[in-house]
Write an enzyme that holds these catalytic residues in place. Structure first.
Site, PDB file in Angstrom:
ATOM      1  N   LYS A 163      -6.518  -5.080  -2.874  1.00 38.52           N
ATOM      2  CA  LYS A 163      -7.280  -5.315  -1.934  1.00 38.52           C
ATOM      3  C   LYS A 163      -8.593  -4.555  -1.435  1.00 38.52           C
ATOM      4  CE  LYS A 163      -3.562  -4.446   1.222  1.00 38.52           C
ATOM      5  NZ  LYS A 163      -4.659  -3.941   2.041  1.00 38.52           N
TER       6      LYS A 163
ATOM      7  N   ASP B  55       0.942  -1.240  -0.123  1.00 42.08           N
ATOM      8  CA  ASP B  55      -0.178  -0.450   0.018  1.00 42.08           C
ATOM      9  C   ASP B  55       0.828   1.684   0.144  1.00 42.08           C
ATOM     10  OD1 ASP B  55      -2.101  -1.999   0.535  1.00 42.08           O
ATOM     11  OD2 ASP B  55      -2.197  -0.912   2.393  1.00 42.08           O
TER      12      ASP B  55
ATOM     13  N   CYS C 264      -2.981  -2.679   7.378  1.00 41.77           N
ATOM     14  CA  CYS C 264      -1.987  -3.421   6.185  1.00 41.77           C
ATOM     15  C   CYS C 264      -0.690  -4.425   6.672  1.00 41.77           C
ATOM     16  CB  CYS C 264      -2.368  -2.435   5.811  1.00 41.77           C
ATOM     17  SG  CYS C 264      -3.521  -2.006   5.486  1.00 41.77           S
TER      18      CYS C 264
HETATM   19  C1  C5J Z   1      -3.570   0.647   5.447  1.00 45.37           C
HETATM   20  C2  C5J Z   1      -5.166   1.800   6.494  1.00 45.37           C
HETATM   21  N1  C5J Z   1      -2.099   0.544   3.976  1.00 45.37           N
HETATM   22  N2  C5J Z   1      -4.035   2.071   7.231  1.00 45.37           N
HETATM   23  N3  C5J Z   1      -4.487   1.038   5.609  1.00 45.37           N
HETATM   24  O1  C5J Z   1      -2.705  -0.110   6.279  1.00 45.37           O
HETATM   25  O2  C5J Z   1      -6.152   1.651   6.900  1.00 45.37           O
END
Ligand code: C5J
Length: 227
Positions: free
Chosen positions: A135, A30, A168
């Site tokens: 995702k 991400d 994540c």
């Molecule tokens: C991720 C989030 N990528 N913190 N998403 O950690 O909402």
């Protein structure tokens, strides 16, 4: 008769991590504009995104070395279909963010596939042949084809970087661990909006004899990768 793959050993916590390039994927979680740049999902939740931007050079360095070694690279992106059909109402409606998932923001609709904010930051853009997993959740296995991709490539080990450590990244590590993968988290290749949460997540992952996985600094990994 095929030769046994060469095993590389990284000094790690709580003990050495061994892997072969042939059976290991570098998974970058991400690293999207929505989390790292001002005006995206992360900032709408009230976070200081500059903390996350600070790890970009480290992630770039490891990615470049991994690419040069010929290893499998997988990128993930958190986001939702434009009609929000894969976004549980509970996720969209929770809390009091400045903008909700699907609302129009400075980088397009927040956390929506195809919008500028959903893209991986240009410094880490995937190249041809690298896998990109979209995702809908925090874990990279839930609702995706990641398990099948790894199985088809004979991957047994994951080296993980990305954001955020305790959301994540940690969720993906736990999903992977339950599926039998040996996972190493690169300590300075991951970050949280909350430094204390990052440290706690690293400690939880490697506790109890690597109950979820291993952690090591990027320098230790880079030192064992073939140049
Ligand atoms: C991720 C989030 N990528 N913190 N998403 O950690 O909402």
């Amino acid at each position: 008769m095929s030769a046994e793959p060469v095993l590389l050993t990284v000094p790690a916590q709580p003990f050495e991590y061994r892997f072969s390039l042939a059976h290991t994927a570098l998974v970058i979680i991400d690293m999207q504009r929505d989390f790292i740049e001002p005006g995206g999902f992360g900032e709408t939740l009230g976070n200081d995104v500059s903390l996350l931007a600070a790890i970009v050079p480290t992630v770039q360095r490891v990615l470049a070395a991994w690419r040069a070694s010929g290893g499998c690279v997988i990128h993930t992106r958190e986001g939702h279909a434009p009609d929000l059909s894969d976004c549980p109402p509970a996720k969209r409606l929770r809390g009091e963010p400045k903008l909700r998932i699907g609302d129009e923001g400075p980088m397009g609709r927040i956390l929506i596939q195809g919008e500028p904010g959903h893209a991986i930051i240009p410094e880490l853009a995937p190249t041809d042949g690298e896998v990109v997993i979209d995702k809908p959740g925090k874990g990279a296995f839930y609702g995706t084809g990641l398990g099948e991709v790894l199985e088809a490539r004979g991957i047994t080990h994951l080296i993980v970087m990305g954001v955020t450590t305790e959301v994540c990244v940690q969720t993906t590590l736990r999903e992977a661990n339950d599926r039998g993968y040996d996972c190493l988290l690169v300590e300075d290749g991951t970050e949280s909006y909350f430094p204390a949460f990052k440290e706690a997540a690293l400690a939880m992952i490697r506790a109890q004899g690597a109950i979820v996985g291993w952690t090591a600094p990027s320098a230790s990994l880079l030192a064992v990768l073939p140049t």
